[in-house]
Design a protein around this motif. Structure first.
Motif, PDB file in Angstrom:
ATOM      1  N   GLU A 187       0.862  -1.173   0.000  1.00 52.11           N
ATOM      2  CA  GLU A 187       0.000   0.000   0.000  1.00 52.11           C
ATOM      3  C   GLU A 187       0.898   1.223   0.000  1.00 52.11           C
ATOM      4  O   GLU A 187       1.817   1.329   0.809  1.00 52.11           O
ATOM      5  CB  GLU A 187      -0.851  -0.025   1.261  1.00 52.11           C
ATOM      6  N   THR A 188       0.649   2.157  -0.912  1.00 48.47           N
ATOM      7  CA  THR A 188       1.457   3.373  -0.951  1.00 48.47           C
ATOM      8  C   THR A 188       0.620   4.556  -0.476  1.00 48.47           C
ATOM      9  O   THR A 188      -0.585   4.416  -0.259  1.00 48.47           O
ATOM     10  CB  THR A 188       1.950   3.658  -2.379  1.00 48.47           C
ATOM     11  N   ASP A 189       1.266   5.681  -0.375  1.00 48.69           N
ATOM     12  CA  ASP A 189       0.515   6.867   0.076  1.00 48.69           C
ATOM     13  C   ASP A 189      -0.328   7.476  -1.038  1.00 48.69           C
ATOM     14  O   ASP A 189      -1.057   8.432  -0.823  1.00 48.69           O
ATOM     15  CB  ASP A 189       1.468   7.905   0.664  1.00 48.69           C
ATOM     16  N   GLY A 190      -0.225   6.933  -2.222  1.00 50.46           N
ATOM     17  CA  GLY A 190      -1.053   7.414  -3.321  1.00 50.46           C
ATOM     18  C   GLY A 190      -0.425   8.542  -4.101  1.00 50.46           C
ATOM     19  O   GLY A 190      -0.821   8.831  -5.220  1.00 50.46           O
ATOM     20  N   LYS A 191       0.582   9.200  -3.532  1.00 51.12           N
ATOM     21  CA  LYS A 191       1.199  10.326  -4.227  1.00 51.12           C
ATOM     22  C   LYS A 191       2.401   9.871  -5.045  1.00 51.12           C
ATOM     23  O   LYS A 191       2.623  10.335  -6.152  1.00 51.12           O
ATOM     24  CB  LYS A 191       1.624  11.410  -3.217  1.00 51.12           C
ATOM     25  N   THR A 192       3.144   8.948  -4.484  1.00 51.41           N
ATOM     26  CA  THR A 192       4.347   8.492  -5.191  1.00 51.41           C
ATOM     27  C   THR A 192       4.064   7.194  -5.934  1.00 51.41           C
ATOM     28  O   THR A 192       3.363   6.319  -5.424  1.00 51.41           O
ATOM     29  CB  THR A 192       5.502   8.242  -4.210  1.00 51.41           C
ATOM     30  N   ASP A 193       4.592   7.147  -7.131  1.00 54.78           N
ATOM     31  CA  ASP A 193       4.486   5.926  -7.915  1.00 54.78           C
ATOM     32  C   ASP A 193       5.753   5.113  -7.651  1.00 54.78           C
ATOM     33  O   ASP A 193       6.853   5.522  -8.026  1.00 54.78           O
ATOM     34  CB  ASP A 193       4.370   6.295  -9.399  1.00 54.78           C
ATOM     35  N   ILE A 194       5.619   3.989  -6.960  1.00 54.20           N
ATOM     36  CA  ILE A 194       6.823   3.260  -6.527  1.00 54.20           C
ATOM     37  C   ILE A 194       7.299   2.240  -7.556  1.00 54.20           C
ATOM     38  O   ILE A 194       8.290   1.553  -7.353  1.00 54.20           O
ATOM     39  CB  ILE A 194       6.583   2.529  -5.186  1.00 54.20           C
ATOM     40  N   ARG A 195       6.611   2.140  -8.668  1.00 51.42           N
ATOM     41  CA  ARG A 195       6.905   1.034  -9.573  1.00 51.42           C
ATOM     42  C   ARG A 195       8.318   1.094 -10.141  1.00 51.42           C
ATOM     43  O   ARG A 195       8.984   0.070 -10.296  1.00 51.42           O
ATOM     44  CB  ARG A 195       5.873   0.994 -10.706  1.00 51.42           C
ATOM     45  N   ARG A 196       8.754   2.326 -10.444  1.00 52.35           N
ATOM     46  CA  ARG A 196      10.100   2.436 -11.016  1.00 52.35           C
ATOM     47  C   ARG A 196      11.173   2.109  -9.978  1.00 52.35           C
ATOM     48  O   ARG A 196      12.124   1.375 -10.254  1.00 52.35           O
ATOM     49  CB  ARG A 196      10.294   3.836 -11.583  1.00 52.35           C
ATOM     50  N   ASP A 197      10.979   2.686  -8.773  1.00 51.95           N
ATOM     51  CA  ASP A 197      11.924   2.388  -7.687  1.00 51.95           C
ATOM     52  C   ASP A 197      11.972   0.890  -7.403  1.00 51.95           C
ATOM     53  O   ASP A 197      13.030   0.317  -7.136  1.00 51.95           O
ATOM     54  CB  ASP A 197      11.510   3.136  -6.416  1.00 51.95           C
ATOM     55  N   LEU A 198      10.809   0.308  -7.472  1.00 55.23           N
ATOM     56  CA  LEU A 198      10.705  -1.122  -7.190  1.00 55.23           C
ATOM     57  C   LEU A 198      11.521  -1.938  -8.198  1.00 55.23           C
ATOM     58  O   LEU A 198      12.268  -2.850  -7.847  1.00 55.23           O
ATOM     59  CB  LEU A 198       9.234  -1.522  -7.253  1.00 55.23           C
ATOM     60  N   ASN A 199      11.363  -1.545  -9.451  1.00 56.16           N
ATOM     61  CA  ASN A 199      12.117  -2.215 -10.512  1.00 56.16           C
ATOM     62  C   ASN A 199      13.612  -2.120 -10.276  1.00 56.16           C
ATOM     63  O   ASN A 199      14.356  -3.087 -10.417  1.00 56.16           O
ATOM     64  CB  ASN A 199      11.792  -1.547 -11.857  1.00 56.16           C
ATOM     65  N   LYS A 200      14.024  -0.903  -9.920  1.00 61.58           N
ATOM     66  CA  LYS A 200      15.438  -0.660  -9.678  1.00 61.58           C
ATOM     67  C   LYS A 200      15.942  -1.542  -8.543  1.00 61.58           C
ATOM     68  O   LYS A 200      16.970  -2.201  -8.642  1.00 61.58           O
ATOM     69  CB  LYS A 200      15.657   0.830  -9.344  1.00 61.58           C
ATOM     70  N   LEU A 201      15.140  -1.560  -7.488  1.00 63.76           N
ATOM     71  CA  LEU A 201      15.487  -2.359  -6.312  1.00 63.76           C
ATOM     72  C   LEU A 201      15.698  -3.826  -6.687  1.00 63.76           C
ATOM     73  O   LEU A 201      16.702  -4.455  -6.343  1.00 63.76           O
ATOM     74  CB  LEU A 201      14.384  -2.232  -5.270  1.00 63.76           C
ATOM     75  N   CYS A 202      14.726  -4.345  -7.428  1.00 60.05           N
ATOM     76  CA  CYS A 202      14.793  -5.760  -7.791  1.00 60.05           C
ATOM     77  C   CYS A 202      15.979  -6.031  -8.714  1.00 60.05           C
ATOM     78  O   CYS A 202      16.627  -7.080  -8.637  1.00 60.05           O
ATOM     79  CB  CYS A 202      13.498  -6.195  -8.456  1.00 60.05           C
ATOM     80  N   ASN A 203      16.253  -5.072  -9.581  1.00 60.35           N
ATOM     81  CA  ASN A 203      17.400  -5.182 -10.473  1.00 60.35           C
ATOM     82  C   ASN A 203      18.698  -5.319  -9.682  1.00 60.35           C
ATOM     83  O   ASN A 203      19.515  -6.205  -9.942  1.00 60.35           O
ATOM     84  CB  ASN A 203      17.488  -3.929 -11.348  1.00 60.35           C
ATOM     85  N   GLU A 204      18.798  -4.400  -8.721  1.00 59.93           N
ATOM     86  CA  GLU A 204      20.019  -4.381  -7.904  1.00 59.93           C
ATOM     87  C   GLU A 204      20.207  -5.699  -7.154  1.00 59.93           C
ATOM     88  O   GLU A 204      21.292  -6.262  -7.103  1.00 59.93           O
ATOM     89  CB  GLU A 204      19.952  -3.228  -6.894  1.00 59.93           C
ATOM     90  N   LYS A 205      19.103  -6.179  -6.578  1.00 55.89           N
ATOM     91  CA  LYS A 205      19.197  -7.373  -5.734  1.00 55.89           C
ATOM     92  C   LYS A 205      19.170  -8.659  -6.552  1.00 55.89           C
ATOM     93  O   LYS A 205      19.363  -9.747  -6.015  1.00 55.89           O
ATOM     94  CB  LYS A 205      18.024  -7.393  -4.748  1.00 55.89           C
ATOM     95  N   GLY A 206      18.819  -8.544  -7.830  1.00 57.50           N
ATOM     96  CA  GLY A 206      18.730  -9.730  -8.655  1.00 57.50           C
ATOM     97  C   GLY A 206      17.445 -10.532  -8.453  1.00 57.50           C
ATOM     98  O   GLY A 206      17.400 -11.729  -8.669  1.00 57.50           O
ATOM     99  N   TRP A 207      16.380  -9.827  -7.975  1.00 61.16           N
ATOM    100  CA  TRP A 207      15.092 -10.510  -7.850  1.00 61.16           C
ATOM    101  C   TRP A 207      14.313 -10.339  -9.146  1.00 61.16           C
ATOM    102  O   TRP A 207      14.565  -9.453  -9.927  1.00 61.16           O
ATOM    103  CB  TRP A 207      14.283  -9.909  -6.695  1.00 61.16           C
ATOM    104  N   ASN A 208      13.338 -11.216  -9.325  1.00 61.98           N
ATOM    105  CA  ASN A 208      12.503 -11.106 -10.524  1.00 61.98           C
ATOM    106  C   ASN A 208      11.073 -10.753 -10.145  1.00 61.98           C
ATOM    107  O   ASN A 208      10.480 -11.423  -9.298  1.00 61.98           O
ATOM    108  CB  ASN A 208      12.473 -12.429 -11.284  1.00 61.98           C
ATOM    109  N   ILE A 209      10.568  -9.720 -10.791  1.00 53.76           N
ATOM    110  CA  ILE A 209       9.142  -9.411 -10.588  1.00 53.76           C
ATOM    111  C   ILE A 209       8.344 -10.276 -11.549  1.00 53.76           C
ATOM    112  O   ILE A 209       8.501 -10.172 -12.770  1.00 53.76           O
ATOM    113  CB  ILE A 209       8.849  -7.924 -10.863  1.00 53.76           C
ATOM    114  N   LEU A 210       7.549 -11.167 -11.011  1.00 48.03           N
ATOM    115  CA  LEU A 210       6.774 -12.055 -11.884  1.00 48.03           C
ATOM    116  C   LEU A 210       5.372 -11.484 -12.160  1.00 48.03           C
ATOM    117  O   LEU A 210       4.738 -11.850 -13.128  1.00 48.03           O
ATOM    118  CB  LEU A 210       6.644 -13.430 -11.239  1.00 48.03           C
TER     119      LEU A 210
END
Lengths: 239, 368
Positions: free
Chosen positions: B273-296
């Motif tokens: 759940e986000t605060d509705g103001k920030t779109d976290i999708r890009r940050d999330l992608n970056k995070l997963c990239n860095e850690k080597g996780w896959n968003i399925l």
């Protein structure tokens, strides 16, 4: 207006109202013609017209009863009122359809005239005078009936109220007939009722007088009640 | 194409429609949504000039419906709630009558054939309307509205009484018509509105409670923003679950993270759940990239139209006009929450659709 007129004419015949109306009209006027003219051996058709007043009074409400009440009940008025036509077109389309049927019925007198002409000389002036008198009388009655029909959703109510209204006007004229020489109030009542009375105005024609004021009166009534009908439709949108 | 300004209708003391304003552009399909008695039909009757408004104005193609009714009505095809059919006429007779009534100038035979084909009533043209089924009657009504090719179509619950196949047919037809006509359509069937309309106006208690696309309304009505994630960690164990949830929690704008069930082997879903103001999708992608996780999977579990509808109409929306300066949507949300906190029974209804959304997520996962 043409579209509504044609539809109403069609509806008169598909619903059977036209057949009932024409059959009763032809049958009753035929009997009167046979009794008052043929067996009496006169060439004047006025007695037929005189007697037909009451018949017309009770028959016309049958013609007009469902013209507007049924539209309201079945919500078909929504189709008419949202189409690019004016209220006058709607009312007059229906009015003239009923009037046309009435003219078809009334024109049977020309058949009687032809029968009569084989037996003797037809007095065409009185025949035409009576014919137009009845035409304008019908025009006024139809407007009244159409107006009553616009007030209700129930066609039977419309028919009964129209009949009662026309009958009361007819009767009231008889009731006040000896008020003419009474007191002020009685004279006033007499004046009012004879002014709106249909029967005596119509009777002038059957007595052989072509009365223009009466014709004007009938046309005025027809116009006035059609105007009222338009106002009723208009008011319903605003309420 | 259609402009409605401060439209109000009073029946005696009862306010049926209260100060409605909206605009419909050419070629738009607008959905009117509202519970029974909300004022949908009254509004439509005013739009088509069947009844007059107490105050306010309706302009059809810049023509006032009350000032120049004939000109305005010529541009409207209206299918009322109960199709205005003369049951003692044949379909053909009726359509010809409407053709004359609308003073149509198009070639009669081919135009009527077109309309009949469009509404699929070609096979009943010679039958009496009283012998037709409800579905056919509805389609004859629609055909009537289409006569003379009016640029504006106003359809009051056009799919009532149709079977599912016919409903789909009519919806496709309306969509097709929407390309050439401006369409206003009312319904209380939510999926229908969602399937057909570009824009939705929700009416409640005679007032516009929401106006916009389904997404816009959803976005405005919720200040929280929810999504469901399915992320594959390196170890495929419960340890992943903890680490990933922890990492997402640290992203900017995230209010709440909950690791959900194990949907695939060793892979977990996360409700975020986000605060509705920030779109976290890009940050999330970056995070997963860095850690080597896959968003399925990433699914925004915004409110469905049903949730919106319930939220608005359960929330009574009474105070919407009292603070007319504030954006209406926010106010009604506040109402919704207010009412929800007062009334316990309102709550389960609010939460139930979210479970539905989770189920949907399941199905998607299964297909993958």
């Amino acid at each position: 207006m043409g579209a509504i007129y044609r539809r109403e004419m069609g509806a008169f015949f598909t619903s059977g109202v036209a057949y009932v109306f024409l059959v009763v009209f032809y049958f009753v006027s035929g009997i009167f013609f046979y009794n008052y003219v043929l067996t009496a051996g006169v060439a004047d058709v006025s007695p037929v017209f005189q007697s037909m007043f009451l018949v017309v009074m009770f028959l016309i409400p049958i013609l007009t009863m469902k013209l507007l009440s049924e539209e309201k009940k079945n919500r078909t008025d929504q189709g008419l009122l949202t189409a690019p036509v004016g209220l006058w077109e709607i009312v007059l389309g229906k009015y003239f359809a009923a009037l046309t049927l009435f003219i078809i019925a009334e024109s049977i007198v020309f058949v009687y005239a032809i029968i009569l002409s084989t037996l003797g000389n037809v007095v065409w002036q009185t025949l035409f005078g009576n014919y137009f008198a009845m035409l304008f009388l019908g025009a006024a009655f139809i407007a009244v009936g159409l107006f009553i029909s616009s007030l209700t959703e129930n066609q039977i109510t419309a028919a009964i109220v129209s009949m009662v209204l026309l009958f009361v006007i007819y009767l009231s004229e008889m009731l006040v007939s000896n008020f003419e020489n009474g007191n002020v109030l009685q004279r006033f009542l007499h004046k009012v009722i004879t002014t709106i009375a249909f029967y005596s105005k119509y009777n002038e024609f059957t007595n052989g007088v072509f009365s223009l004021p009466s014709i004007v009166f009938f046309i005025s009534v027809a116009f006035l009640f059609n105007f009222f009908t338009v106002r009723v439709l208009e008011k319903r949108r605003w309420s | 194409m259609i402009e409605v300004r401060n439209l109000t209708k009073k029946y005696g003391d009862k306010l049926a429609v209260n100060n409605i304003s909206f605009k419909v552009e050419k070629g738009e399909i607008l959905g009117f949504l509202g519970p029974n008695g909300a004022g949908k039909s009254t509004t439509m009757n005013m739009l088509t000039g069947y009844i007059s408004s107490t105050s306010g104005q309706v302009l059809i193609d810049d023509v006032d419906i009350l000032e120049e009714p004939k000109k305005a009505k010529a541009n409207i095809g209206y299918l009322p709630e109960i199709p205005p059919l003369y049951v003692d006429m044949t379909v053909d007779g009726y359509l010809n009558f409407m053709y004359d009534l609308k003073k149509c100038k198009l070639p009669r035979k081919s135009h009527l054939t077109d309309v009949c084909n469009l509404c699929k009533i070609g096979d009943v043209r010679h039958r009496l309307i009283k012998n037709l089924s409800k579905g056919y009657r509805q389609r004859v009504g629609l055909a009537m509205a289409l006569i003379n090719n009016p640029p504006v179509l106003i359809l009051d619950e056009p799919t009532v009484g149709l079977d599912p196949n016919q409903i789909i047919e009519i919806r496709t037809l309306i969509k097709k018509l929407g390309k050439r006509h401006t369409v206003i359509l009312s319904s209380h069937i939510l999926p229908e509105i969602q399937a057909v309309c570009d824009r939705i106006i929700i009416i409640n208690k005679g007032q516009v409670a929401a106006d916009g696309t389904a997404d816009e309304i959803a976005k405005n009505i919720t200040n929280e923003h929810k999504m469901t994630l399915r992320i594959e960690g390196p170890t495929h164990t419960a340890e992943d679950k903890r680490v990933i949830a922890e990492a997402i929690r640290k992203l900017k704008g995230v209010k709440y993270v909950r690791a959900d069930m194990e949907r695939e082997k060793g892979i977990y879903d996360y409700d975020v759940e986000t605060d509705g103001k920030t779109d976290i999708r890009r940050d999330l992608n970056k995070l997963c990239n860095e850690k080597g996780w896959n968003i399925l999977m990433l699914q925004l579990s915004d409110l469905t139209l049903e949730d919106i509808f319930l939220k608005i109409t359960m929330g009574d929306g009474v105070t919407v006009t009292s603070s007319s300066d504030a954006p209406k949507l926010d106010v009604s949300v506040k109402d919704g929450q207010l009412i929800a906190s007062e009334r316990e029974e309102a709550k389960p209804e609010d939460t139930a659709p979210e479970e539905d959304a989770a189920d949907d997520g399941d199905n998607d996962g299964g297909e993958e």
